[in-house]
Design a protein around this motif. Structure first.
Motif, PDB file in Angstrom:
ATOM      1  N   ARG A 158      10.376   6.565 -13.900  1.00 45.51           N
ATOM      2  CA  ARG A 158      10.399   5.127 -13.638  1.00 45.51           C
ATOM      3  C   ARG A 158       9.066   4.468 -13.955  1.00 45.51           C
ATOM      4  O   ARG A 158       9.022   3.284 -14.264  1.00 45.51           O
ATOM      5  CB  ARG A 158      10.737   4.860 -12.164  1.00 45.51           C
ATOM      6  N   TRP A 159       7.975   5.215 -13.884  1.00 44.12           N
ATOM      7  CA  TRP A 159       6.658   4.628 -14.086  1.00 44.12           C
ATOM      8  C   TRP A 159       6.215   4.732 -15.535  1.00 44.12           C
ATOM      9  O   TRP A 159       5.297   4.039 -15.951  1.00 44.12           O
ATOM     10  CB  TRP A 159       5.627   5.275 -13.184  1.00 44.12           C
ATOM     11  N   SER A 160       6.846   5.604 -16.293  1.00 41.86           N
ATOM     12  CA  SER A 160       6.470   5.734 -17.704  1.00 41.86           C
ATOM     13  C   SER A 160       7.141   4.630 -18.507  1.00 41.86           C
ATOM     14  O   SER A 160       8.134   4.053 -18.101  1.00 41.86           O
ATOM     15  CB  SER A 160       6.869   7.110 -18.244  1.00 41.86           C
ATOM     16  N   GLY A 161       6.613   4.375 -19.639  1.00 36.82           N
ATOM     17  CA  GLY A 161       7.175   3.327 -20.492  1.00 36.82           C
ATOM     18  C   GLY A 161       8.351   3.816 -21.298  1.00 36.82           C
ATOM     19  O   GLY A 161       8.663   3.244 -22.336  1.00 36.82           O
ATOM     20  N   GLY A 162       9.000   4.874 -20.895  1.00 37.57           N
ATOM     21  CA  GLY A 162      10.138   5.418 -21.624  1.00 37.57           C
ATOM     22  C   GLY A 162       9.715   6.398 -22.709  1.00 37.57           C
ATOM     23  O   GLY A 162      10.522   6.790 -23.548  1.00 37.57           O
ATOM     24  N   GLU A 163       8.450   6.788 -22.698  1.00 38.75           N
ATOM     25  CA  GLU A 163       7.962   7.736 -23.700  1.00 38.75           C
ATOM     26  C   GLU A 163       8.411   9.150 -23.325  1.00 38.75           C
ATOM     27  O   GLU A 163       8.283   9.566 -22.187  1.00 38.75           O
ATOM     28  CB  GLU A 163       6.439   7.686 -23.776  1.00 38.75           C
ATOM     29  N   PRO A 164       8.924   9.894 -24.279  1.00 41.27           N
ATOM     30  CA  PRO A 164       9.332  11.276 -23.971  1.00 41.27           C
ATOM     31  C   PRO A 164       8.097  12.156 -23.792  1.00 41.27           C
ATOM     32  O   PRO A 164       7.051  11.918 -24.395  1.00 41.27           O
ATOM     33  CB  PRO A 164      10.135  11.691 -25.207  1.00 41.27           C
TER      34      PRO A 164
ATOM     35  N   ALA B 113       0.843  -1.203   0.000  1.00 37.82           N
ATOM     36  CA  ALA B 113       0.000   0.000   0.000  1.00 37.82           C
ATOM     37  C   ALA B 113       0.875   1.249   0.000  1.00 37.82           C
ATOM     38  O   ALA B 113       0.593   2.221  -0.721  1.00 37.82           O
ATOM     39  CB  ALA B 113      -0.928  -0.007   1.206  1.00 37.82           C
ATOM     40  N   GLY B 114       1.946   1.224   0.792  1.00 39.57           N
ATOM     41  CA  GLY B 114       2.872   2.358   0.808  1.00 39.57           C
ATOM     42  C   GLY B 114       3.539   2.573  -0.539  1.00 39.57           C
ATOM     43  O   GLY B 114       3.721   3.714  -0.978  1.00 39.57           O
ATOM     44  N   ALA B 115       3.904   1.474  -1.207  1.00 40.21           N
ATOM     45  CA  ALA B 115       4.522   1.596  -2.536  1.00 40.21           C
ATOM     46  C   ALA B 115       3.525   2.163  -3.541  1.00 40.21           C
ATOM     47  O   ALA B 115       3.885   3.004  -4.377  1.00 40.21           O
ATOM     48  CB  ALA B 115       5.037   0.240  -3.002  1.00 40.21           C
ATOM     49  N   GLY B 116       2.270   1.733  -3.464  1.00 43.21           N
ATOM     50  CA  GLY B 116       1.247   2.278  -4.356  1.00 43.21           C
ATOM     51  C   GLY B 116       1.026   3.763  -4.137  1.00 43.21           C
ATOM     52  O   GLY B 116       0.917   4.543  -5.089  1.00 43.21           O
ATOM     53  N   ILE B 117       0.987   4.165  -2.880  1.00 42.76           N
ATOM     54  CA  ILE B 117       0.821   5.589  -2.568  1.00 42.76           C
ATOM     55  C   ILE B 117       2.044   6.378  -3.014  1.00 42.76           C
ATOM     56  O   ILE B 117       1.924   7.493  -3.536  1.00 42.76           O
ATOM     57  CB  ILE B 117       0.537   5.762  -1.062  1.00 42.76           C
ATOM     58  N   TYR B 118       3.230   5.797  -2.833  1.00 40.31           N
ATOM     59  CA  TYR B 118       4.457   6.456  -3.282  1.00 40.31           C
ATOM     60  C   TYR B 118       4.429   6.684  -4.791  1.00 40.31           C
ATOM     61  O   TYR B 118       4.797   7.755  -5.277  1.00 40.31           O
ATOM     62  CB  TYR B 118       5.674   5.605  -2.888  1.00 40.31           C
ATOM     63  N   VAL B 119       4.002   5.676  -5.544  1.00 39.67           N
ATOM     64  CA  VAL B 119       3.930   5.811  -7.001  1.00 39.67           C
ATOM     65  C   VAL B 119       2.943   6.911  -7.374  1.00 39.67           C
ATOM     66  O   VAL B 119       3.215   7.739  -8.255  1.00 39.67           O
ATOM     67  CB  VAL B 119       3.548   4.467  -7.657  1.00 39.67           C
ATOM     68  N   LEU B 120       1.794   6.958  -6.704  1.00 41.20           N
ATOM     69  CA  LEU B 120       0.804   8.001  -7.022  1.00 41.20           C
ATOM     70  C   LEU B 120       1.300   9.391  -6.635  1.00 41.20           C
ATOM     71  O   LEU B 120       0.966  10.370  -7.306  1.00 41.20           O
ATOM     72  CB  LEU B 120      -0.518   7.693  -6.329  1.00 41.20           C
TER      73      LEU B 120
ATOM     74  N   ALA C 181       1.501  11.189 -17.583  1.00 40.27           N
ATOM     75  CA  ALA C 181       2.351  10.575 -16.556  1.00 40.27           C
ATOM     76  C   ALA C 181       1.492   9.870 -15.511  1.00 40.27           C
ATOM     77  O   ALA C 181       1.806   8.755 -15.075  1.00 40.27           O
ATOM     78  CB  ALA C 181       3.242  11.620 -15.904  1.00 40.27           C
ATOM     79  N   PHE C 182       0.384  10.505 -15.111  1.00 43.52           N
ATOM     80  CA  PHE C 182      -0.532   9.878 -14.156  1.00 43.52           C
ATOM     81  C   PHE C 182      -1.155   8.619 -14.756  1.00 43.52           C
ATOM     82  O   PHE C 182      -1.284   7.595 -14.080  1.00 43.52           O
ATOM     83  CB  PHE C 182      -1.612  10.864 -13.727  1.00 43.52           C
ATOM     84  N   LYS C 183      -1.520   8.711 -16.018  1.00 44.75           N
ATOM     85  CA  LYS C 183      -2.114   7.563 -16.716  1.00 44.75           C
ATOM     86  C   LYS C 183      -1.128   6.392 -16.786  1.00 44.75           C
ATOM     87  O   LYS C 183      -1.535   5.235 -16.674  1.00 44.75           O
ATOM     88  CB  LYS C 183      -2.527   7.994 -18.125  1.00 44.75           C
ATOM     89  N   GLN C 184       0.156   6.678 -16.934  1.00 43.79           N
ATOM     90  CA  GLN C 184       1.155   5.611 -16.996  1.00 43.79           C
ATOM     91  C   GLN C 184       1.506   5.083 -15.601  1.00 43.79           C
ATOM     92  O   GLN C 184       1.841   3.912 -15.450  1.00 43.79           O
ATOM     93  CB  GLN C 184       2.420   6.117 -17.691  1.00 43.79           C
ATOM     94  N   ALA C 185       1.425   5.927 -14.584  1.00 49.59           N
ATOM     95  CA  ALA C 185       1.755   5.499 -13.224  1.00 49.59           C
ATOM     96  C   ALA C 185       0.600   4.778 -12.547  1.00 49.59           C
ATOM     97  O   ALA C 185       0.817   3.968 -11.639  1.00 49.59           O
ATOM     98  CB  ALA C 185       2.171   6.697 -12.379  1.00 49.59           C
ATOM     99  N   LEU C 186      -0.617   5.039 -12.985  1.00 48.90           N
ATOM    100  CA  LEU C 186      -1.791   4.450 -12.342  1.00 48.90           C
ATOM    101  C   LEU C 186      -1.779   2.920 -12.375  1.00 48.90           C
ATOM    102  O   LEU C 186      -2.035   2.294 -11.335  1.00 48.90           O
ATOM    103  CB  LEU C 186      -3.076   5.015 -12.952  1.00 48.90           C
ATOM    104  N   PRO C 187      -1.501   2.250 -13.487  1.00 50.73           N
ATOM    105  CA  PRO C 187      -1.480   0.777 -13.450  1.00 50.73           C
ATOM    106  C   PRO C 187      -0.410   0.209 -12.515  1.00 50.73           C
ATOM    107  O   PRO C 187      -0.622  -0.815 -11.872  1.00 50.73           O
ATOM    108  CB  PRO C 187      -1.189   0.367 -14.899  1.00 50.73           C
TER     109      PRO C 187
END
Length: 193
Positions: free
Chosen positions: A59-65, A45-52, A101-107
């Motif tokens: 780190r959460w994006s797929g490498g897209e600029p 849960a802490g890791a999920g909150i950290y990502v959000l 960025a939010f859309k890529q980090a959400l999953p």
């Protein structure tokens, strides 16, 4: 830390906790297992909150600029009048970049939160089991305590009888022989002959 490192960290921390607590308190393995599962749930849960909270991290994006807005201020003749348009476009593109960025980090965050949810789901039956085992152990200890209390009460009564016999002037050996006691309370010793 990457997403894989965060995932591994939660497993390693929960396993390390289970190992250390299991060695430290081996008679309470049921509580150790429950604590380990709850620790795993909390770390995920802490890791999920950290990502959000850090969704803009690469780190959460797929490498897209990220997207960039074209600049109109360099346009000949009218460029000086298009400066405010550049600012507005940069603001819009910045908002779109944040949304992407939010859309890529959400999953990624939802993966951690789902693992936490599954761990909490597993913790409910473990909590019931641990409480049942704890209740059974407490009942057994209470029964053992009552047995010891009965033994202590019996020994107190025998001590009072011995005190009365000593104060009345008769010796313990003659009183025991008179009552017909043939054995001593200590194992392996017998009275008489």
């Amino acid at each position: 830390m990457s997403r894989d490192e965060l995932r591994i960290l939660s497993w390693v921390a929960a396993a390390l906790f289970a190992l250390v607590a299991g060695v430290w308190r081996p008679r309470r393995l049921h509580w150790t297992a429950l604590g380990s599962v709850l620790l795993f749930a909390a770390l995920n849960a802490g890791a999920g909150i950290y990502v959000l909270n850090h969704f803009g991290d690469s780190r959460w994006s797929g490498g897209e600029p990220p997207l960039s807005a074209p600049s109109f201020s360099g346009t000949p003749v009218v460029g000086q009048f298009l400066g405010p348009l550049d600012t507005a476009l940069n603001g819009v593109v910045g908002g779109v970049n944040e949304f992407l960025a939010f859309k890529q980090a959400l999953p990624v965050a939802l993966d951690f939160l789902a693992a936490s949810g599954w761990a909490l789901l597993v913790s409910f039956p473990l909590a019931v089991l641990a409480a049942g085992i704890g209740f059974a152990v407490a009942r057994r200890r209470a029964a053992d305590f009552e047995k010891y209390r009965a033994t202590v009460d019996l020994l107190k009564d025998e001590l009072e009888q011995v005190k009365r016999q000593i104060s009345s002037g008769t010796t313990v050996d003659t009183a025991l022989l008179a009552e017909g006691a043939a054995t001593d309370a200590r194992p392996g010793l017998t009275r008489g002959g």
